[in-house]
Design a protein around this motif. Structure first.
Motif, PDB file in Angstrom:
ATOM      1  N   VAL A 229       0.854  -1.187   0.000  1.00 22.10           N
ATOM      2  CA  VAL A 229       0.000   0.000   0.000  1.00 22.10           C
ATOM      3  C   VAL A 229       0.889   1.236   0.000  1.00 22.10           C
ATOM      4  O   VAL A 229       1.786   1.361   0.832  1.00 22.10           O
ATOM      5  N   GLU A 230       0.665   2.137  -0.959  1.00 24.67           N
ATOM      6  CA  GLU A 230       1.382   3.404  -1.038  1.00 24.67           C
ATOM      7  C   GLU A 230       0.354   4.531  -1.090  1.00 24.67           C
ATOM      8  O   GLU A 230      -0.583   4.476  -1.885  1.00 24.67           O
ATOM      9  N   GLY A 231       0.559   5.552  -0.253  1.00 29.87           N
ATOM     10  CA  GLY A 231      -0.368   6.671  -0.255  1.00 29.87           C
ATOM     11  C   GLY A 231      -1.786   6.285   0.112  1.00 29.87           C
ATOM     12  O   GLY A 231      -2.745   6.912  -0.332  1.00 29.87           O
ATOM     13  N   GLY A 232      -1.923   5.237   0.917  1.00 27.50           N
ATOM     14  CA  GLY A 232      -3.255   4.788   1.316  1.00 27.50           C
ATOM     15  C   GLY A 232      -3.982   3.999   0.254  1.00 27.50           C
ATOM     16  O   GLY A 232      -5.165   3.685   0.429  1.00 27.50           O
ATOM     17  N   ARG A 233      -3.321   3.623  -0.858  1.00 23.33           N
ATOM     18  CA  ARG A 233      -3.949   2.861  -1.929  1.00 23.33           C
ATOM     19  C   ARG A 233      -3.061   1.679  -2.289  1.00 23.33           C
ATOM     20  O   ARG A 233      -1.827   1.770  -2.275  1.00 23.33           O
ATOM     21  N   PRO A 234      -3.658   0.525  -2.628  1.00 28.92           N
ATOM     22  CA  PRO A 234      -2.849  -0.639  -3.009  1.00 28.92           C
ATOM     23  C   PRO A 234      -2.178  -0.420  -4.362  1.00 28.92           C
ATOM     24  O   PRO A 234      -2.811   0.044  -5.313  1.00 28.92           O
ATOM     25  N   VAL A 235      -0.879  -0.737  -4.424  1.00 27.98           N
ATOM     26  CA  VAL A 235      -0.125  -0.553  -5.667  1.00 27.98           C
ATOM     27  C   VAL A 235       0.494  -1.847  -6.179  1.00 27.98           C
ATOM     28  O   VAL A 235       0.930  -1.895  -7.332  1.00 27.98           O
ATOM     29  N   LEU A 236       0.549  -2.890  -5.340  1.00 32.97           N
ATOM     30  CA  LEU A 236       1.176  -4.131  -5.775  1.00 32.97           C
ATOM     31  C   LEU A 236       0.481  -5.319  -5.117  1.00 32.97           C
ATOM     32  O   LEU A 236       0.283  -5.327  -3.902  1.00 32.97           O
ATOM     33  N   PHE A 237       0.081  -6.303  -5.934  1.00 33.31           N
ATOM     34  CA  PHE A 237      -0.543  -7.535  -5.455  1.00 33.31           C
ATOM     35  C   PHE A 237       0.304  -8.705  -5.935  1.00 33.31           C
ATOM     36  O   PHE A 237       0.746  -8.718  -7.087  1.00 33.31           O
ATOM     37  N   ASN A 238       0.508  -9.695  -5.073  1.00 30.67           N
ATOM     38  CA  ASN A 238       1.073 -10.933  -5.588  1.00 30.67           C
ATOM     39  C   ASN A 238      -0.061 -11.831  -6.071  1.00 30.67           C
ATOM     40  O   ASN A 238      -1.255 -11.528  -5.915  1.00 30.67           O
ATOM     41  N   ASP A 239       0.292 -12.959  -6.681  1.00 30.56           N
ATOM     42  CA  ASP A 239      -0.721 -13.815  -7.297  1.00 30.56           C
ATOM     43  C   ASP A 239      -1.725 -14.336  -6.276  1.00 30.56           C
ATOM     44  O   ASP A 239      -2.934 -14.414  -6.554  1.00 30.56           O
ATOM     45  N   GLU A 240      -1.252 -14.691  -5.079  1.00 30.52           N
ATOM     46  CA  GLU A 240      -2.144 -15.236  -4.068  1.00 30.52           C
ATOM     47  C   GLU A 240      -3.138 -14.173  -3.592  1.00 30.52           C
ATOM     48  O   GLU A 240      -4.321 -14.471  -3.347  1.00 30.52           O
ATOM     49  N   LEU A 245      -8.593 -12.123  -3.141  1.00 34.62           N
ATOM     50  CA  LEU A 245      -9.471 -10.955  -3.122  1.00 34.62           C
ATOM     51  C   LEU A 245     -10.469 -10.966  -4.274  1.00 34.62           C
ATOM     52  O   LEU A 245     -11.653 -10.721  -4.084  1.00 34.62           O
ATOM     53  N   GLU A 246      -9.957 -11.233  -5.472  1.00 31.94           N
ATOM     54  CA  GLU A 246     -10.814 -11.247  -6.658  1.00 31.94           C
ATOM     55  C   GLU A 246     -11.674  -9.995  -6.702  1.00 31.94           C
ATOM     56  O   GLU A 246     -12.874 -10.038  -6.963  1.00 31.94           O
ATOM     57  N   SER A 247     -11.055  -8.850  -6.396  1.00 34.85           N
ATOM     58  CA  SER A 247     -11.806  -7.600  -6.339  1.00 34.85           C
ATOM     59  C   SER A 247     -11.232  -6.612  -7.336  1.00 34.85           C
ATOM     60  O   SER A 247     -10.071  -6.711  -7.732  1.00 34.85           O
ATOM     61  N   ASP A 248     -12.049  -5.670  -7.715  1.00 30.26           N
ATOM     62  CA  ASP A 248     -11.649  -4.635  -8.653  1.00 30.26           C
ATOM     63  C   ASP A 248     -10.686  -3.682  -7.964  1.00 30.26           C
ATOM     64  O   ASP A 248     -10.926  -3.234  -6.843  1.00 30.26           O
ATOM     65  N   ALA A 249      -9.570  -3.358  -8.658  1.00 27.52           N
ATOM     66  CA  ALA A 249      -8.581  -2.443  -8.072  1.00 27.52           C
ATOM     67  C   ALA A 249      -9.170  -1.055  -7.827  1.00 27.52           C
ATOM     68  O   ALA A 249      -8.699  -0.315  -6.967  1.00 27.52           O
ATOM     69  N   ASP A 250     -10.257  -0.673  -8.560  1.00 27.21           N
ATOM     70  CA  ASP A 250     -10.880   0.628  -8.338  1.00 27.21           C
ATOM     71  C   ASP A 250     -11.757   0.648  -7.089  1.00 27.21           C
ATOM     72  O   ASP A 250     -12.164   1.705  -6.631  1.00 27.21           O
ATOM     73  N   ASP A 251     -12.113  -0.525  -6.562  1.00 31.51           N
ATOM     74  CA  ASP A 251     -12.947  -0.605  -5.365  1.00 31.51           C
ATOM     75  C   ASP A 251     -12.369  -1.650  -4.415  1.00 31.51           C
ATOM     76  O   ASP A 251     -12.958  -2.697  -4.175  1.00 31.51           O
ATOM     77  N   PRO A 252     -11.174  -1.392  -3.842  1.00 35.67           N
ATOM     78  CA  PRO A 252     -10.528  -2.377  -2.986  1.00 35.67           C
ATOM     79  C   PRO A 252     -11.213  -2.465  -1.632  1.00 35.67           C
ATOM     80  O   PRO A 252     -11.917  -1.540  -1.217  1.00 35.67           O
ATOM     81  N   PRO A 253     -11.017  -3.579  -0.906  1.00 33.48           N
ATOM     82  CA  PRO A 253     -11.569  -3.684   0.456  1.00 33.48           C
ATOM     83  C   PRO A 253     -11.014  -2.591   1.356  1.00 33.48           C
ATOM     84  O   PRO A 253      -9.938  -2.032   1.098  1.00 33.48           O
ATOM     85  N   ASP A 254     -11.743  -2.311   2.439  1.00 33.19           N
ATOM     86  CA  ASP A 254     -11.343  -1.195   3.302  1.00 33.19           C
ATOM     87  C   ASP A 254      -9.995  -1.431   3.966  1.00 33.19           C
ATOM     88  O   ASP A 254      -9.303  -0.476   4.295  1.00 33.19           O
ATOM     89  N   PHE A 255      -9.601  -2.697   4.171  1.00 34.75           N
ATOM     90  CA  PHE A 255      -8.315  -2.909   4.834  1.00 34.75           C
ATOM     91  C   PHE A 255      -7.140  -2.652   3.898  1.00 34.75           C
ATOM     92  O   PHE A 255      -5.989  -2.715   4.318  1.00 34.75           O
ATOM     93  N   LEU A 256      -7.400  -2.356   2.601  1.00 29.50           N
ATOM     94  CA  LEU A 256      -6.331  -2.011   1.665  1.00 29.50           C
ATOM     95  C   LEU A 256      -6.264  -0.515   1.393  1.00 29.50           C
ATOM     96  O   LEU A 256      -5.463  -0.078   0.564  1.00 29.50           O
ATOM     97  N   THR A 257      -7.082   0.283   2.055  1.00 21.80           N
ATOM     98  CA  THR A 257      -7.132   1.717   1.768  1.00 21.80           C
ATOM     99  C   THR A 257      -6.594   2.562   2.913  1.00 21.80           C
ATOM    100  O   THR A 257      -6.879   3.748   2.984  1.00 21.80           O
ATOM    101  N   GLY A 258      -5.850   1.975   3.807  1.00 25.94           N
ATOM    102  CA  GLY A 258      -5.261   2.721   4.915  1.00 25.94           C
ATOM    103  C   GLY A 258      -3.880   2.216   5.227  1.00 25.94           C
ATOM    104  O   GLY A 258      -3.338   1.346   4.542  1.00 25.94           O
ATOM    105  N   ALA A 259      -3.269   2.802   6.267  1.00 20.44           N
ATOM    106  CA  ALA A 259      -1.927   2.383   6.659  1.00 20.44           C
ATOM    107  C   ALA A 259      -1.814   2.138   8.155  1.00 20.44           C
ATOM    108  O   ALA A 259      -0.706   1.914   8.653  1.00 20.44           O
ATOM    109  N   ASP A 260      -2.933   2.158   8.885  1.00 17.43           N
ATOM    110  CA  ASP A 260      -2.895   1.878  10.322  1.00 17.43           C
ATOM    111  C   ASP A 260      -2.636   0.394  10.557  1.00 17.43           C
ATOM    112  O   ASP A 260      -3.026  -0.453   9.749  1.00 17.43           O
TER     113      ASP A 260
END
Length: 523
Positions: A229-240, A245-260
């Motif tokens: 996560v960079e700048g509060g947004r996910p920038v790199l995913f590994n294959d697993e 997640l199988e989620s759209d990068a434009d609408d990531p889960p809430d645990f991928l949108t912060g840095a706490d």
């Protein structure tokens, strides 16, 4: 030599850029010098041509050529013009090329050195020729009398040495500009080198490539999901991580949108139960590394095991209660009070058989009947009334919509939550089960206060609990497991507050996903 060759990427980029800039500056300086030389020669041709044409066009020139001593008239005039125009020589000659004027008076009367054939034909001719004063650029123009006849020629020239001194005087300016441009470029390149060195850690290209290859191999080999996560947004995913997640990068889960920081927190994402850890990167703001573990099968197994454990505890309680009743009956017999013993035994059997008959008549699935018997006993131990409504009717074809383990997961967890949420002042739980091969509906009501819509939605999304400890204490998985089963079968789960805190689950043979909430407690 090896010490002179930079090894880091920043150093090599700097060296290459300096080399390119130096070549460009030198090339620009050379081109500027050549251009100055060409401009000087072009200006010289234009100047000598203009001076020669003006002298040839003057009527006094042709008139002087018709006199017996042209030199006495033309030499002073040409020297005056030569001093004004700074040309090297002005030579006026007859048609045979015999000079009447020259910069060096000693050469007057001698033959002109250069081409005069074209001017004698009436043409203006310009050439570079080595004459008495050295190499020069000269223009020869015919002189015509009043009748238009060519009576002589005039040649005006500038030596190449004087031209060289003219454009060579511009070399220091060109060199100064080139040096200034080179210094500015070197300053910019030095700042660029610092930036590249900071971003690459001063590593060599081979080291960066090796690091990237190892980094890529590690990301692919790690069995856990890994997200940067960079700048509060996910920038790199590994294959697993992408698989889990199988989620759209434009609408990531809430645990991928912060840095706490997050430690072993349960989330439900679609049909999966995930354990998430998030560790902030101390040196980068709003940056973190998130690890994701799949606990879908384990959570399902834990839920089923928890139901079976509760069922076993209920059976042990019933066995303990039965043993107490049996001891009482035996004692009554030994005391000679057989009628009382028979009455106690019959009453106990009637109550148990009545409950078993009701469950067996309403619920066709034996495993679910056993689960409900255990829940009734468990509720009785806790002083809670658990009843199955008269509207309940579950046929054996309902397993076409939900399998037996899934039925146990849904009903067992909903009943457990209701037992935990029931109001101690008026403890009751009511269960309604209606289902066949086309529709399944489970309604669980209790006397508790329930949860608001936001809390209910949150409880479905991840391991959330209103009890102390929450997901860190291993709680909060029940409703999430129920919601996962419902979503898997395109059903709906609704919470409402009507005659109590009510949770309603509905699954149709051709249903759709719809999840709303308005209040419910969850363990």
């Amino acid at each position: 030599m090896r010490r002179l060759v930079p090894t880091s990427l920043a150093g090599q980029a700097m060296a290459l850029a300096v080399l390119v800039v130096a070549v460009l500056v030198i090339a620009a300086g050379v081109l500027a010098t050549l251009d100055a030389r060409a401009d000087g020669q072009r200006a010289a041709r234009e100047e000598v041509g203009a001076v020669a044409a003006s002298i040839a066009a003057a009527p006094s020139t042709a008139q002087a050529l018709s006199t017996s001593n042209p030199t006495s008239v033309l030499q002073p005039m040409t020297e005056r013009i030569r001093a004004q125009t700074q040309v090297a020589f002005i030579t006026i000659m007859n048609r045979d090329g015999i000079r009447f004027t020259h910069t060096n008076p000693a050469l007057i009367g001698q033959r002109y050195l250069g081409t005069i054939d074209a001017p004698l034909r009436g043409e203006t001719f310009t050439e570079t020729y080595r004459g008495t004063l050295g190499p020069s650029i000269r223009t020869v123009v015919p002189i015509r009398d009043a009748r238009g006849s060519i009576v002589g020629l005039v040649s005006v020239g500038i030596t190449t040495d004087s031209l060289a001194r003219s454009w060579e005087s511009q070399i220091p300016l060109i060199a100064g500009l080139g040096a200034a441009a080179l210094c500015c470029a070197l300053g910019g390149l030095w700042l660029l080198r610092r930036r590249i060195s900071r971003d690459t850690g001063g590593l060599a290209p081979q080291e960066l490539r090796r690091m990237y290859e190892h980094h890529d191999a590690v990301l692919r080999s790690v069995r856990e999901g890994l997200v940067v996560v960079e700048g509060g947004r996910p920038v790199l995913f590994n294959d697993e991580a992408r698989r889990l997640l199988e989620s759209d990068a434009d609408d990531p889960p809430d645990f991928l949108t912060g840095a706490d920081p997050i430690e072993d927190r349960l989330y439900v994402d679609g049909a999966r139960v995930l354990v998430v850890n998030r560790m902030p990167v101390a040196t980068r703001r709003d940056s973190a590394v998130v690890t994701i573990r799949d606990r879908t099968e384990l959570s399902s197994t834990i839920g089923e095991l928890d139901s079976m454990t509760r069922f076993a505890e209920a059976l042990r309680s019933q066995a303990h209660e039965s043993a107490n009743r049996l001891h009482t009956i035996i004692t009554l017999v030994e005391m000679g009070r057989a009628d009382d013993a028979v009455a106690l035994a019959t009453d106990s059997l009637d109550l148990s058989q009545q409950l078993i008959d009701q469950l067996a008549e309403s619920v066709a699935e034996p495993a679910l009947v056993a689960l409900l018997l255990g829940k009734v006993a468990q509720a009785g131990e806790r002083g809670i009334e658990l009843r199955l409504t008269e509207d309940s009717q579950l046929s054996d074809t309902a397993t076409q919509l939900l399998s037996t383990p899934e039925l146990i997961t849904v009903i067992g967890n909903l009943v457990d939550n209701a037992l935990d949420a029931a109001d101690p002042e008026d403890p009751w739980v009511e269960l309604t089960i209606i289902g066949d091969d086309g529709r399944l509906e489970v309604v669980v009501a209790d006397s508790g206060a329930g949860m608001d819509p936001a809390m209910f939605a949150r409880a479905q999304q991840r391991g959330y609990s209103t009890k102390s400890g929450g997901d860190e204490a291993g709680r909060g998985i029940g409703l999430a497991l129920v919601a996962r089963v419902v979503r898997r079968h395109a059903g709906a789960i609704v919470a409402e507050s009507t005659y109590g805190s009510v949770v309603r689950v509905r699954i149709d043979a051709a249903g759709h996903v719809s999840t709303t909430s308005s209040g419910r407690s969850e363990k």
